[in-house]
Motif scaffolding. Structure first.
Motif, PDB file in Angstrom:
ATOM      1  N   GLN A 278       5.049  -2.115  -4.681  1.00 36.60           N
ATOM      2  CA  GLN A 278       5.179  -3.530  -4.381  1.00 36.60           C
ATOM      3  C   GLN A 278       6.257  -4.522  -5.038  1.00 36.60           C
TER       4      GLN A 278
ATOM      5  N   MET B 177       0.810  -1.118  -0.047  1.00 35.31           N
ATOM      6  CA  MET B 177       0.018  -0.098   0.170  1.00 35.31           C
ATOM      7  C   MET B 177       0.944   1.216   0.142  1.00 35.31           C
ATOM      8  N   VAL B 178       1.943   1.152   0.841  1.00 38.08           N
ATOM      9  CA  VAL B 178       2.597   2.497   0.906  1.00 38.08           C
ATOM     10  C   VAL B 178       3.992   2.353   0.237  1.00 38.08           C
ATOM     11  N   GLU B 179       4.679   1.276   0.328  1.00 39.45           N
ATOM     12  CA  GLU B 179       5.827   1.073  -0.413  1.00 39.45           C
ATOM     13  C   GLU B 179       5.239   0.507  -1.750  1.00 39.45           C
TER      14      GLU B 179
END
Lengths: 293, 282
Positions: free
Chosen positions: B5, B1-3
């Protein structure tokens, strides 16, 4: 909890409710009461005479090491089935919760085993791990393992647990996925900004927020392991070898059918009822409280 | 989600495919076995690719049946399973929606008593009261009949609770409005409530159909005649104790046939299935 505006009719509601009440009375309350009544009776070997013996059936049952073993065995089965199925399903659900391409397809491909009958699941796994013709058994033998669930009790237990856990993966997966998707993304983003990596985020944010789902699923899986494994056990091992896969429900079945010991079978039924009611009560208590930490 | 993939996404795909393989392999193997000849399976020399006996095995399974053990063609068993699953699903929905309607939309003596009486049935699956129920079915002359196969399994409260829950969320204004239009209780039920319940009925149908189709212990006890067997029972009886006599390709063909209808229901009506599963477990 009731509606403010309702209909008034002296007869109609009773007519509407009659079919269900009729069926419930005849096929639920009557047999349940009979089970309780029968558990106080003792029948001689030929079924010619019955005497009232109060709690003798229960006393005898609870003194049997065999019955005690069945209780321990059933809870061990529940723990093994719930543990393996839940952890595998959680892993899959966490992966499927990521923004991946084709997640919808993955979901479809993972949920259909829910529809497989337990007995059929048993037959499938028996076929794979059958000592003389199973494809996987052949592999195990080549690795030098003397795999034989028809003779070795531990192997039989593994076999039943595998089939039961396999069938339950899809159910657990679905509920885990729903639980994961209801966790607000903002919480996870906040944790990420604070510098928590994916693993840490999972154990400190996601997992605690998932506890209601986990708890709910544990109860459901235990009930599943108690009752729905009947078909699996009957199709695979028939309770053997040497009673190693004889769970409480299976014992009720065997003692009533083959043993013809209806009083003891009824007493076992009543004790099972008590266990199930206890489990359900735990579940309802939890549903009221909605625990999250 | 943040980093981003990247590699992690790849790992996720991989794990999911492993999961799918684990889930699908036993069924694939059953299908493969059903297309091979009995001798190579009995020798433990089964190939992992489909063989050439598909048509032969399946026509023999459906129309003739195994000679030694069940004596009935699987077609008959499929029919019995279908009748059982349909009667359980439709019967349960019909009696539950009526009683939920009475409990929510009427005031009558013993209303809460009756509600609790139905509610308690949730707690005890049929496995727990199996022999007394069997005896009652026998006393009522219901052995080897569709009534005996289905009625005892209809006696439970899941559907009633679901409909009650749903009716509680239907706004009171609807009732007021149809009352002003001069509609009586039956008309209101038929014209307003039933159409509103369509999704819930369909979702419940999916769940109950699977539940009915997959029943094991009850049909095992209640059916003694071969022509009343359901397919899930039949499959068990095909596996004889002496392995040499078991006709494995036909057993596996039966397994595939036993899985096909409920699995298709889940895949085709996935949305309703998920809805129903989540609703009935609440």
């Amino acid at each position: 909890m009731q509606k403010q505006s309702v209909f008034h009719s002296p007869l109609l509601p009773f007519l509407l409710i009659a079919p269900q009440v009729g069926i419930v009375l005849v096929f639920f309350y009557w047999p349940a009461l009979q089970a309780v009544w029968q558990s106080f009776l003792l029948q001689d070997a030929f079924g010619l005479s019955t005497t009232f013996v109060a709690f003798e059936n229960y006393a005898e049952l609870l003194q049997q090491p065999e019955y005690f073993n069945a209780i321990v065995r059933t809870f061990a089965f529940s723990a093994l089935i719930a543990g393996s199925s839940l952890s595998f399903a959680l892993l899959l659900a966490v992966m499927a919760d990521k923004p991946l391409r084709g997640v919808g397809l993955y979901r479809t491909l993972l949920i259909w085993p829910y529809a497989v009958a337990p007995a059929v699941a048993g037959v499938l796994w028996m076929f794979m791990l059958h000592p003389s013709l199973g494809v996987l058994a052949r592999g195990l033998r080549n690795m030098g393992l003397d795999w034989n669930p028809l003779l070795n009790g531990n192997h039989a237990v593994i076999l039943v647990v595998l089939a039961a856990a396999w069938k339950q993966i899809s159910y657990n997966f679905l509920f885990f996925l729903a639980g994961l998707q209801s966790i607000p993304k903002s919480v996870l983003e906040a944790a990420a900004i604070d510098g928590a990596g994916p693993m840490r985020r999972f154990w400190t944010v996601t997992f605690p927020l998932l506890t209601p789902t986990i708890f709910f699923l544990i109860v459901v899986n235990i009930v599943y392991a108690f009752f729905d494994t009947f078909g699996i056990i009957d199709a695979m091992t028939g309770g053997g070898p040497a009673k190693s896969t004889e769970t409480l429900v299976y014992k009720v079945y065997l003692d009533g059918l083959l043993g013809g010991n209806l009083g003891s079978s009824a007493a076992q039924s009543v004790l099972l009822m008590v266990i199930v009611i206890g489990l359900t009560a735990i579940q309802f208590r939890y549903v009221e409280r909605k625990v999250t930490y | 989600m943040v980093e981003r993939q990247g590699i992690r996404g790849l790992v996720a795909h991989l794990i999911l495919w492993v999961g799918i393989a684990v889930v699908a392999f036993p069924v694939y193997l059953a299908f493969v076995a059903s297309t091979q000849d009995a001798a190579s399976i009995a020798n433990g020399q089964m190939s992992l690719l489909p063989g050439g006996h598909f048509l032969e095995t399946y026509t023999r399974t459906i129309f003739v049946g195994t000679s030694g053990s069940t004596r009935e063609p699987v077609g008959v068993m499929l029919f019995n399973s279908l009748v059982m699953a349909l009667v359980i699903a439709l019967g349960k929905i019909a009696i539950s929606i009526l009683s939920a309607y009475a409990i929510v939309y009427f005031r009558f003596p013993f209303r809460m008593w009756i509600f609790w009486m139905i509610f308690i049935t949730l707690m005890l699956p049929v496995e727990v009261r199996i022999y007394p129920t069997y005896k009652i079915a026998a006393d009522l002359n219901m052995l080897d009949s569709y009534a005996g196969l289905t009625l005892p399994l209809i006696a439970s409260a899941t559907a009633t609770l679901l409909f009650r829950q749903f009716f509680m969320t239907v706004p009171d204004e609807l009732l007021e409005a149809s009352r002003i239009d001069g509609a009586g209780p039956l008309r209101f039920f038929w014209d307003t409530l039933l159409p509103l319940s369509r999704t819930n009925i369909a979702a419940l149908f999916v769940i109950l159909f699977i539940y009915g189709w997959n029943q094991y212990l009850w049909p095992l006890l209640i059916t003694t005649r071969d022509d009343m067997q359901t397919i899930v029972i039949g499959i068990r009886k095909m596996i004889t104790t002496s392995d040499a006599l078991t006709e494995w390709p036909m057993v596996m063909a039966t397994a595939v046939l036993a899985m096909l209808p409920p699995v298709l229901v889940v895949i085709v009506m996935q949305r309703l299935f998920v809805h129903g599963l989540v609703e009935t477990e609440k």
